[in-house]
Design an enzyme around this catalytic site. Structure first.
Site, PDB file in Angstrom:
ATOM      1  CE  LYS A  83      -4.723  -0.669   2.284  1.00 22.95           C
ATOM      2  NZ  LYS A  83      -5.240  -0.110   3.086  1.00 22.95           N
TER       3      LYS A  83
HETATM    4  C1  E4P Z   1      -8.782  -0.657   3.291  1.00 22.67           C
HETATM    5  O1  E4P Z   1      -7.765  -0.281   3.084  1.00 22.67           O
HETATM    6  C2  E4P Z   1      -8.760   0.675   3.801  1.00 22.67           C
HETATM    7  O2  E4P Z   1      -7.753   1.171   4.887  1.00 22.67           O
HETATM    8  C3  E4P Z   1     -10.129   0.820   4.934  1.00 22.67           C
HETATM    9  O3  E4P Z   1     -11.308   0.196   4.385  1.00 22.67           O
HETATM   10  C4  E4P Z   1     -10.116   1.739   5.527  1.00 22.67           C
HETATM   11  O4  E4P Z   1     -10.859   2.014   6.110  1.00 22.67           O
HETATM   12  P1  E4P Z   1     -11.929   3.553   7.485  1.00 22.67           P
HETATM   13  O5  E4P Z   1     -12.134   4.157   6.544  1.00 22.67           O
HETATM   14  O6  E4P Z   1     -13.466   1.981   8.345  1.00 22.67           O
HETATM   15  O7  E4P Z   1     -10.412   2.814   7.861  1.00 22.67           O
END
Ligand code: E4P
Length: 217
Positions: A83
């Site tokens: 990521k």
């Molecule tokens: C996924 O890649 C993200 O990190 C995640 O969906 C973030 O979700 P949130 O906004 O509920 O923390």
């Protein structure tokens, strides 16, 4: 459409894999913290359970730091996806990693122009955060539709992961938009299966089956 599980909780992942609804996993530092485990230990375990991409997030700020972290994460398992945050340094890192064949997931995407830049940099995935946009009175799903339009216009290979999902309607809207993937928290995944009329219907059929068996005795 693929379902990824948005969690670092190994038990939740095992359950979803057992049900055949886990095509991959996304994690972030918050989810790792919630798992209570060391990041490397958690990711290695998850990568063994899941037959699909597992996104891992670092904290590097410069392209150099991100590429270094990516090298470390990629050494943990073959299905690791790195990521990368949607910053200028991040996009430099995506170009370098993409040239080396390392898969990337550009995260914290909140506008279509950011998604376009990430696709041009060679990102494998982009993650628009729909729930966090809804939280600030912007329509998160509108962003997904807009990204899908742009990606279809130019036939980009970059796949769209609808992230920050809060409820089943986000998943359904993601499916209507044609987004490639929805990354879903376990609690939302559970809700996708349930319908009170299904339970009621099963009860009724069972009751009639028993009644009929007694009647023809
Ligand atoms: C996924 O890649 C993200 O990190 C995640 O969906 C973030 O979700 P949130 O906004 O509920 O923390």
């Amino acid at each position: 459409m693929k379902f990824f599980l948005d969690t670092a909780d190994v038990e939740e992942i095992r359950k979803a894999v057992g049900l055949g609804v886990c095509d991959g996993v996304t994690t972030n530092p918050t989810l790792i913290m919630k798992s209570g485990k060391d990041q490397k230990e958690a990711i290695k375990e998850i990568c063994k359970i899941v037959d699909g991409p597992v996104s891992v997030e670092g904290i590097g700020e410069t392209a150099e730091e991100m590429v270094k972290e990516a090298g470390e994460f990629s050494s943990w398992a073959e299905n690791v996806v790195v990521k990368i945050p949607m910053t200028r340094e991040g996009m430099k890192a995506v170009r370098l990693l993409s040239a080396k064949g390392t898969k990337t997931n550009v995260t914290l995407v909140f506008s279509a122009s950011q998604a376009l830049i990430a696709a041009k940099a060679g990102a494998t995935y982009v993650s628009p955060f729909v729930g966090r946009l809804d939280d600030v009175s912007q329509d998160g799903m509108e962003l997904v539709y807009s990204i899908m339009d742009i990606f279809c216009n130019y036939d980009f290979d970059t796949q769209v992961i609808v992230a920050s999902i809060r409820h089943p309607m986000h998943v359904l809207d993601a499916a209507h938009s044609g987004a490639h993937i929805a990354t879903v928290p376990a609690a939302v995944l559970d809700k996708l299966w349930a319908h009170p009329l299904t339970d009621k219907g099963i009860e009724k059929f069972k009751e009639h089956h028993e009644k009929h068996k007694k009647a023809i005795k």
